[in-house]
Design a protein around this motif. Structure first.
Motif, mmCIF file in Angstrom:
data_model
loop_
_atom_site.group_PDB
_atom_site.id
_atom_site.type_symbol
_atom_site.label_atom_id
_atom_site.label_comp_id
_atom_site.label_asym_id
_atom_site.label_seq_id
_atom_site.Cartn_x
_atom_site.Cartn_y
_atom_site.Cartn_z
ATOM 1 N N THR A 105 8.897 -3.484 7.340
ATOM 2 C CA THR A 105 7.662 -3.644 6.587
ATOM 3 C C THR A 105 7.270 -2.387 5.832
ATOM 4 O O THR A 105 6.367 -2.419 5.002
ATOM 5 C CB THR A 105 6.507 -4.028 7.523
ATOM 6 N N THR A 106 7.938 -1.280 6.129
ATOM 7 C CA THR A 106 7.603 -0.020 5.482
ATOM 8 C C THR A 106 8.839 0.582 4.834
ATOM 9 O O THR A 106 9.902 0.634 5.448
ATOM 10 C CB THR A 106 7.017 0.979 6.488
ATOM 11 N N SER A 144 2.349 -5.867 3.648
ATOM 12 C CA SER A 144 1.625 -6.708 4.595
ATOM 13 C C SER A 144 2.023 -8.162 4.399
ATOM 14 O O SER A 144 2.842 -8.484 3.545
ATOM 15 C CB SER A 144 0.121 -6.533 4.377
ATOM 16 N N GLN A 173 0.850 -1.183 0.000
ATOM 17 C CA GLN A 173 0.000 0.000 0.000
ATOM 18 C C GLN A 173 0.883 1.229 0.000
ATOM 19 O O GLN A 173 1.567 1.504 0.980
ATOM 20 C CB GLN A 173 -0.908 0.001 1.219
#
Length: 122
Positions: free
Chosen positions: A75-76, A23, A3
């Motif tokens: 994760t980011t 995710s 995302q």
């Protein structure tokens, strides 16, 4: 699933920070990258970062202006864009590839986000 967010309209010389959250469902270890596609042009590489965050790659056109980083949880991924130019206008996509090493080659990336639009006005 990825995302991406943070796009928008900015004047030339301004800054934006893009974010991309990965995710569950991506690889256990993965490098992440940013690509962009301007209207009427092919998708091009922008920046990439290794799993550890210790290795980065940049397109010549953004070196010294853009910085890619990832958070401690890995994760980011972020893309800090400074000194933006009208030619930076594009839809920016984040992507992940298996393995720890970054790559400039889009074919190596397996999962892609939906893209976020960056518009730089002159």
């Amino acid at each position: 699933q990825l995302q991406a967010s943070g796009g928008g309209l900015v004047q030339a010389g301004g800054s934006l920070r893009l974010s991309c959250v990965a995710s569950v469902g991506t690889f256990s270890t993965y490098a992440m990258g940013w690509f962009r596609q301007a209207p009427g042009k092919e998708r091009e590489f922008v920046a990439a970062i290794s799993w550890s965050g210790g290795s980065t790659l940049y397109a010549d056109s953004v070196k010294g202006r853009f910085t890619i980083s990832r958070d401690g949880a890995k994760t980011t991924v972020y893309l800090q864009m400074n000194s933006l130019k009208p030619e930076d206008t594009a839809v920016y996509y984040c992507a992940t590839k298996s393995g720890s090493l970054p790559s400039m080659v889009s074919q190596g990336y397996r999962y892609w986000g939906q893209g976020t639009l960056v518009t730089v006005s002159s």
